[in-house]
Design a protein around this motif. Sequence first.
Motif, short mmCIF file in Angstrom:
data_model
loop_
_atom_site.label_atom_id
_atom_site.label_comp_id
_atom_site.label_asym_id
_atom_site.label_seq_id
_atom_site.Cartn_x
_atom_site.Cartn_y
_atom_site.Cartn_z
N PHE A 111 0.83 -1.21 0.00
CA PHE A 111 0.00 0.00 0.00
C PHE A 111 0.86 1.26 0.00
CE2 PHE A 111 -4.70 -0.52 1.15
CZ PHE A 111 -4.83 -1.59 0.26
N LEU A 112 2.00 1.21 0.70
CA LEU A 112 2.89 2.37 0.70
C LEU A 112 3.39 2.66 -0.71
CD1 LEU A 112 4.53 4.52 2.22
CD2 LEU A 112 6.35 2.83 2.49
N ALA A 192 14.84 -3.23 2.85
CA ALA A 192 13.51 -2.78 3.26
C ALA A 192 12.70 -2.18 2.12
CB ALA A 192 13.63 -1.77 4.40
N CYS A 193 13.37 -1.65 1.11
CA CYS A 193 12.69 -0.93 0.03
C CYS A 193 12.69 -1.68 -1.29
CB CYS A 193 13.31 0.45 -0.15
SG CYS A 193 13.23 1.49 1.32
N LEU A 197 11.55 -0.73 -5.33
CA LEU A 197 12.46 -0.83 -6.46
C LEU A 197 11.86 -1.73 -7.53
CD1 LEU A 197 15.20 -0.21 -7.75
CD2 LEU A 197 16.13 -2.19 -6.55
N ALA A 198 11.23 -2.83 -7.10
CA ALA A 198 10.57 -3.73 -8.05
C ALA A 198 9.46 -3.01 -8.82
CB ALA A 198 10.01 -4.94 -7.32
N ALA A 199 8.73 -2.15 -8.12
CA ALA A 199 7.65 -1.40 -8.76
C ALA A 199 8.17 -0.46 -9.83
CB ALA A 199 6.86 -0.62 -7.71
N TYR A 223 18.54 4.33 -4.35
CA TYR A 223 19.30 3.09 -4.52
C TYR A 223 20.70 3.35 -5.06
CZ TYR A 223 16.26 -0.61 -2.96
OH TYR A 223 15.56 -1.46 -2.16
N GLU A 224 20.85 4.35 -5.91
CA GLU A 224 22.19 4.70 -6.38
C GLU A 224 23.09 5.06 -5.20
OE1 GLU A 224 21.49 7.87 -9.06
OE2 GLU A 224 21.11 6.58 -10.79
#
Length: 315
Positions: A111-112, A192-193, A197-199, A223-224
């Motif tokens: 949801f986030l 955690a994120c 990243l997949a999205a 992420y970089e």
Amino acid sequence: MDSEALVKLALSHLQCSQKELATRLNVSPTQITKWKKGEHMSIAMQDRLKELADIGDLDPTFVLWSGSKENSLKWKKLIDYLAELAHEGSETGYCTRPLEDEMGMLCWDTFLALKEMGVSIPKTFPEELDIDYESLDDESHETFFGNDYTSLIYDIYSSLNSVYGFYAAYIYDLVYDDDLDAFDTPGSDIEACLLSLAACKIEVDESIAPNFRKFQHQTLSDYEKWIAIIKEKAFRAGVPLRAELLKIVYSSAEELDNEAEIESFGANTSRLHPDIYMNELLVGMRAIHQALPAIMKKLEIYDEFQIDESEFHID
């Protein structure tokens, strides 16, 4: 745990004032106000408020975003089904742990990401999705996956298989390596994120997710930075890498899937990728190139300096 969400849910479920809730909890009304502003709450008090709000083990913020406990249970049922379906289709050779949801965070994480992409969560659970998923026939299956929410969430989870596979193959051990001491840095946010990243790696209808580009840019930028921290830590500790870690940022889900599968089969025989530290070397050379002329001018030897090419040996 979101203390503000817990207080809101308890007040709503009990239909009482802050003063009455404070009396039930044997705290001051001022403390209730502090919790509503996000002040830390003890685990014991969290459990007490969850009991009063009657939400069981559901994440309070997820319940608020869903609109009600009833809605959140239906969303959780859908999310669990899609996660299981996506997990079964994984071909990376690694177990996608976020989809197993041992920590109970998948609903909140999903949801986030949707909200940050600008996806509008309906106030009531979509009626066409309130069905028995195990009895889907060909016709209803097509309708089910033709739903915007279903297809978007499933695509994110399928992408997560690939992203998590690459992470498990090449990055996980570095994040938790005691010699690198990276866990207490922003680099620890990598795991955690991963769902966000997949999205970033799926095709999205921006009429449904109007903030997708902004979300994608921010996530990839984060992420970089995080990957750069891990690479620097590995470089300084002399820990070899088996792949270019920035691939997790720039490569497609399909490319990451292939990389992870190769590693899981033991087909990646090289211990150190030849280009791993090339960026660090180039950055250092550029810095020297910029600083050296200024230093030479300061020392007043700029005009007199000549390169002795006889020192260069070409074999």
